[in-house]
Design an enzyme around this catalytic site. Structure first.
Site, short mmCIF file in Angstrom:
data_model
loop_
_atom_site.label_atom_id
_atom_site.label_comp_id
_atom_site.label_asym_id
_atom_site.label_seq_id
_atom_site.Cartn_x
_atom_site.Cartn_y
_atom_site.Cartn_z
N SER A 270 3.84 5.37 3.96
CA SER A 270 3.58 6.78 3.66
C SER A 270 2.48 7.27 4.60
CB SER A 270 3.11 6.91 2.21
OG SER A 270 2.58 8.19 1.94
N TYR B 242 -2.43 4.58 -5.24
CA TYR B 242 -1.22 4.72 -4.43
C TYR B 242 -1.55 4.53 -2.96
CZ TYR B 242 2.90 6.91 -2.30
OH TYR B 242 4.01 7.16 -1.53
#
Length: 258
Positions: A149, A162
């Site tokens: 990501s 995360y």
């Protein structure tokens, strides 16, 4: 190596894409199928995985199978790969896409949610890669593609765990390269920016947040899941045979600017 587009052809290759019954994973599975691969769609629900597999097969004309197992449980991963290997052999291509997001302010973040994120986003990629590595080593070839990501490199409030898991994906990818490259196996990662999917629809519909995404991204738009297919096919194919341990940011330029 041929210099034409045949280096991108995945005919006679098999691919397992975890978390591919919806969202980005589904589009990646379809993209690999359109490139010629025999794909295994994976999810938590066997019925859903089989249904999506049938839909992709109908759209692409190539064989697609469905399977379901818990990617955070080593015994379940082993059982799932044993089934897949009995049917297709060790996958030529493993795409570690399964993942999730949980948002809380740091001081209110439950340890249980931290553990869930680490297990789903990072441990799963370790378990799947570990399980397929032996077969790839024995065959002398393989492609592992992890899905990271922009949060592999950039942080935002309320998603610290995360971001930590996606940062971990970067070093897992490099570690896999260090260990597996001598055996003809490549390990790379794709790090998407902000993509419009059914899972992010609420953010897409939020005018303030969408304005921030457009303003922060040089391309001035959300990503479309189709933007990820070409990079994946590249990393899964012979075209990337000397690309290893790399993180490919597909983010419209977000990580290139301040």
């Amino acid at each position: 190596m041929p210099s034409d587009t045949s280096v991108f052809d995945l005919t006679d290759r098999t691919a397992l894409v975890t978390g591919s019954t919806r969202g980005i994973g589904r589009r990646l599975a379809e993209g690999l199928s359109r490139a010629g691969a025999t794909v295994v769609v994976h999810g938590r629900d066997r019925t859903a995985a089989s249904m999506v597999a049938g839909e992709i097969a109908a759209a692409t004309g190539n064989p697609v199978h469905g399977d379901a197992f818990d990617v955070t449980d080593e015994a379940a991963v082993d059982a799932g790969l044993t089934r897949i290997e009995a049917l297709l052999g060790t996958p030529d291509i493993l795409v570690n896409n399964a993942g999730m997001q949980i948002r809380h302010p740091l001081t209110e973040f439950p340890v249980s949610d931290w553990n869930t994120l680490v297990a789903t986003n990072l441990t799963s990629a370790f378990l799947l890669s570990k399980r397929v590595a032996a077969g790839m080593i024995a065959r002398g070839s393989g492609r592992i593609v992890n899905i990271g990501s922009v949060q592999s490199q950039l942080a935002r409030p309320n998603i610290t765990p995360y971001s930590a898991t996606k940062g971990g994906i970067v070093m897992l990818t490099k570690g896999l390269c260090a260990e597996l490259a001598p055996y003809g196996v490549t390990a790379n990662a794709i790090a998407p920016g902000y993509f419009a999917t059914e899972l992010t629809q609420a953010l897409v519909d939020d005018a303030e947040f969408s304005g921030w995404v457009s303003g922060r991204t040089p391309a001035a738009r959300w990503g479309d899941v189709a933007d990820l297919v070409g990079p994946l096919v590249f990393l899964a194919s012979d075209a990337s045979s000397f690309v290893n341990g790399q993180i490919l940011y597909v983010d419209g330029g977000m990580t290139a600017v301040v």
